[in-house]
Design a protein around this motif. Structure first.
Motif, short mmCIF file in Angstrom:
data_model
loop_
_atom_site.label_atom_id
_atom_site.label_comp_id
_atom_site.label_asym_id
_atom_site.label_seq_id
_atom_site.Cartn_x
_atom_site.Cartn_y
_atom_site.Cartn_z
N GLU A 148 0.81 -1.22 0.00
CA GLU A 148 0.00 0.00 0.00
C GLU A 148 0.85 1.27 0.00
O GLU A 148 0.54 2.24 -0.69
CB GLU A 148 -0.92 -0.04 1.23
N ARG A 149 1.95 1.24 0.75
CA ARG A 149 2.78 2.44 0.88
C ARG A 149 3.68 2.67 -0.34
O ARG A 149 3.93 3.81 -0.72
CB ARG A 149 3.64 2.30 2.13
N TYR A 156 2.52 8.25 0.48
CA TYR A 156 2.48 7.05 -0.35
C TYR A 156 3.02 7.35 -1.76
O TYR A 156 2.71 8.39 -2.35
CB TYR A 156 1.07 6.50 -0.46
N ILE A 182 -1.85 10.34 4.38
CA ILE A 182 -1.93 9.04 3.68
C ILE A 182 -3.39 8.59 3.55
O ILE A 182 -4.29 9.11 4.21
CB ILE A 182 -1.10 7.93 4.40
#
Ligand SMILES: O=C(O)[C@H](O)COP(=O)(O)O
Length: 197
Positions: A19-20, A52, A77
């Protein structure tokens, strides 16, 4: 008046567990050129972003063009409606996101509520509005946290708005002091059709 351009990131591959760090697809990178073009005539004082990668990559072209560096914020984020360590069918996620606009303290296990997401993102918005008063900021963001932020300033921005946005997408927010007085979509109608929902 202070202007904030909210730029939702371009297409990124759905890589579970990344995800990051997941970046943009080839189509996403192509779309960033249109994002840069859309904003290049503006006088821009700062380019900020969610930490991100996909959000940073979407606004780094306009930052380079303006001789600025992208300032990243952990507090911007994406809002996870559920924990990032398990999968759920898309419809269940959609239902949960919809419910979270009606109940600010609701989220799925391991997720973040609307209230929690606003508590960490709105102070940054206030800081930006103060530090760049009467200036113009480009902000790289995500579909859900962008809607959560807009919802704070105007509760009409909720689930239907979230569903309607594209990747990428660009909204021009006009603030008088800390008051949101106007929102307009600046992503071109012709361009919207070329990119993904
Ligand atoms: O903008 C968003 O909706 C989030 O960052 C998720 O994007 P994704 O479709 O690339 O997972």
């Amino acid at each position: 008046m202070t202007i904030i351009y909210l730029v939702r990131h371009a297409e990124s591959p759905h890589l579970f567990g990344q995800e990051r760090t997941r970046g943009l697809t080839e189509a996403g990178w192509t779309a960033t050129k249109a994002v840069t073009k859309c904003l290049e005539e503006e006088q821009i004082d700062a380019v900020v972003s969610s930490a991100y990668t996909r959000a940073v990559q979407t606004v780094e072209g306009i930052a380079v063009k303006k001789g600025l560096t992208v300032q990243t914020y952990e507090g911007l984020i994406e809002r996870p409606i559920k924990g990032l360590d398990y999968k759920l069918p898309e419809q269940e996620l959609f239902d949960a996101i919809e419910r979270s606009f009606a109940d600010p303290d609701y989220c799925l296990p391991g997720g973040e509520t609307m209230r929690e997401a606003q508590d960490r993102s709105i102070p940054i918005m206030r800081e930006l509005l103060s530090n760049y008063k009467d200036g113009t900021i480009v902000l790289g963001t995500h579909g859900t946290i962008m809607t959560v932020i807009l919802h704070y300033f105007d509760s009409n921005y909720a689930f239907d708005f979230w569903k309607s946005t594209t990747k990428p997408d660009i909204y021009k927010l006009t603030f008088k002091e800390e008051q949101l007085v106007d929102v307009s979509r600046v992503w071109e109608a012709s361009e919207q059709t070329k990119f993904v929902r």
